[in-house]
Design a protein around this motif. Structure first.
Motif: not given
Length: 166
Positions: A28-30, A148-157, A162-166
């Motif tokens: 999820p980071e990069v 599913s991306s929101k669920l994966l994002g919560k797990i990553a957080q 979690e990514t810090n790329i904008n």
């Protein structure tokens, strides 16, 4: 064991196996490969989470733990434990061919091999695990990318990935 119950158990274990390993290894980071970045940003544009989008893009573009978790029971079904180890080796080669620096797929194949062998003692066959893994992948890649991306994002957080790329 009842096949439906076995498939449900296998799907849950397969889902946890590949999602936690892939998240731990930073999917999820990069974006690990160029296509993963394109997919992640597209999912974000459609209302999804960028971290979850990178995760989805990475598993689509390179053999990560999802591929390892699927190929391991196939290998075990065909060749026993040696087939699971062979699957891990093939995933390792696939990662190098994709110029992917990670080891999530190799670890996913090895841990899935262990799960398949352990679950065989309670009557869950490698074939059942294959079906469970297809269901697990479908929940991440095939039903609703934004959700599913929101669920994966919560797990990553929660795992600090979690990514810090904008």
């Amino acid at each position: 064991m009842n096949e439906i119950i076995g498939i449900i158990i296998a799907a849950i274990i397969a889902w946890i196996n590949f999602v936690l390993i892939d998240t731990y290894f930073g999917l999820p980071e990069v974006p690990g490969v160029k296509g993963a970045g394109i997919i992640g940003r597209d999912i974000e544009k459609r209302g999804g989470n960028l971290s979850g989008g990178f995760f989805q893009g990475n598993i689509l573009c390179s053999p990560d733990a999802s591929a390892g978790t699927l190929l391991a029971p196939i290998g075990v079904m065909l060749l026993g434990v040696n087939g699971g180890i062979l699957a891990a080796f093939l995933i390792y080669i696939g990662n190098r061919l994709c110029a992917d620096p990670g080891y999530a797929g190799t670890i996913g194949a090895l841990t899935a091999t262990v799960w398949v062998v352990l679950l065989s003692f309670i009557g869950i066959t490698p074939e059942t695990f294959i079906v469970g893994m297809v269901i697990a992948i479908t929940t991440i890649q095939g039903i609703n990318h934004s959700w599913s991306s929101k669920l994966l994002g919560k797990i990553a957080q929660k795992m600090g990935k979690e990514t810090n790329i904008n």
